[in-house]
Design an enzyme around this catalytic site. Sequence first.
Site, PDB file in Angstrom:
ATOM      1  N   CYS A  86       4.819  16.589  -3.464  1.00 50.21           N
ATOM      2  CA  CYS A  86       3.503  17.060  -3.037  1.00 50.21           C
ATOM      3  C   CYS A  86       3.540  18.566  -2.756  1.00 50.21           C
ATOM      4  O   CYS A  86       3.713  19.345  -3.671  1.00 50.21           O
ATOM      5  CB  CYS A  86       3.053  16.230  -1.831  1.00 50.21           C
ATOM      6  SG  CYS A  86       1.286  16.267  -1.575  1.00 50.21           S
ATOM      7  N   HIS A 194       4.253  10.264  -3.381  1.00 46.61           N
ATOM      8  CA  HIS A 194       5.237  10.255  -2.290  1.00 46.61           C
ATOM      9  C   HIS A 194       6.157   9.035  -2.342  1.00 46.61           C
ATOM     10  O   HIS A 194       5.899   8.042  -1.648  1.00 46.61           O
ATOM     11  CB  HIS A 194       4.486  10.211  -0.944  1.00 46.61           C
ATOM     12  CG  HIS A 194       3.794  11.480  -0.590  1.00 46.61           C
ATOM     13  ND1 HIS A 194       4.397  12.467   0.161  1.00 46.61           N
ATOM     14  CD2 HIS A 194       2.557  11.935  -0.882  1.00 46.61           C
ATOM     15  CE1 HIS A 194       3.553  13.476   0.327  1.00 46.61           C
ATOM     16  NE2 HIS A 194       2.424  13.182  -0.300  1.00 46.61           N
ATOM     17  N   GLU A 196       8.923   8.647  -0.925  1.00 48.02           N
ATOM     18  CA  GLU A 196       9.564   8.433   0.389  1.00 48.02           C
ATOM     19  C   GLU A 196       8.704   7.553   1.288  1.00 48.02           C
ATOM     20  O   GLU A 196       9.178   7.067   2.314  1.00 48.02           O
ATOM     21  CB  GLU A 196       9.883   9.785   1.051  1.00 48.02           C
ATOM     22  CG  GLU A 196       8.727  10.509   1.743  1.00 48.02           C
ATOM     23  CD  GLU A 196       7.779  11.236   0.790  1.00 48.02           C
ATOM     24  OE1 GLU A 196       7.876  11.054  -0.436  1.00 48.02           O
ATOM     25  OE2 GLU A 196       6.913  11.993   1.296  1.00 48.02           O
TER      26      GLU A 196
END
Lengths: 220, 79
Positions: A86, A194, A196
């Site tokens: 991002c 994302h 994660e």
Amino acid sequence: MKSAVIVFPGSNCDRDMAVALEKITGTKPLMVWHQEYDFDKVDFIALPGGFSYGDYLRCGAMSARSHIMKEVIKRAEAGVPTFGVCNGFQILTETGLLPGALMRNANLHFVCKDVKMTVENTDSMFTSTYAAGEEITIPVAHHDGNYFADSDTLDRLEGEGQVAFKYAEDINGAQRRIAGILNGKGNVLGMMPHPERMIEPALGGSDGRKLFESVMNRLG
Amino acid sequence: MKARIHVTLKNGVLDPQGKAIEHALGNMGFDGVEAARQGKYIELDLKSTDRAAAEKEVDEMCRKLLANTVIENYSIDLE
């Protein structure tokens, strides 16, 4: 695997990244503040999401010129695996480590949802545990994820396997639905979604986990 | 010396904010607008009194930070 998460003023996914790295690698990452000039030797560098420097001037523009990024650029150019998510992706394009630029979403809306994307390259150190063409679901949350590069650059990226991920459907106007790209050497990956935030079922899915596991496999 | 810098999107680069401005003006009844492009204006107060040196320095500032030449053009006025 020792890793570092670079923290800028306005980063807000640095802790998500740190939690994911610790859970998957078993080692707490080093958190490195942007005003540092140097940090311990690590096997993996992560640039987290957020709104560093309030997105002033252009997203990632200020961070890309911070003290710590001089060291990150040096290490990335020397081959250290470097991963930007991002805002981290925006920073990587602003440094020139990755080609192109991330512009305001074509429909001007902030997009915040789980999106389907396809794994376009499974040879890279970041994607080797995914199946070719695998469709995965990863959340996005961005206002400026509209990937732009001139058509020669896009042709080169596609031709040389540097497109790691594409959105299954257009969500932000990105050229050729590009969600994530690799540098020529394959040790730098930037992506808007994302992974994660998708590392275990409690978070809604674990499709992001394989990305970190791919890197671990490669590094041994 | 003052440097006045305009940063604009290159031709062919989609400018969604410009488009939104264009539509808003149209909706307000300003039907004479054929297109709108949005850019940035940056003003610098420079120590330098040497015009040529200032021009060179500001150009470098534009290339290295103020504009992203992948998507933007810039122009510099010194006075």
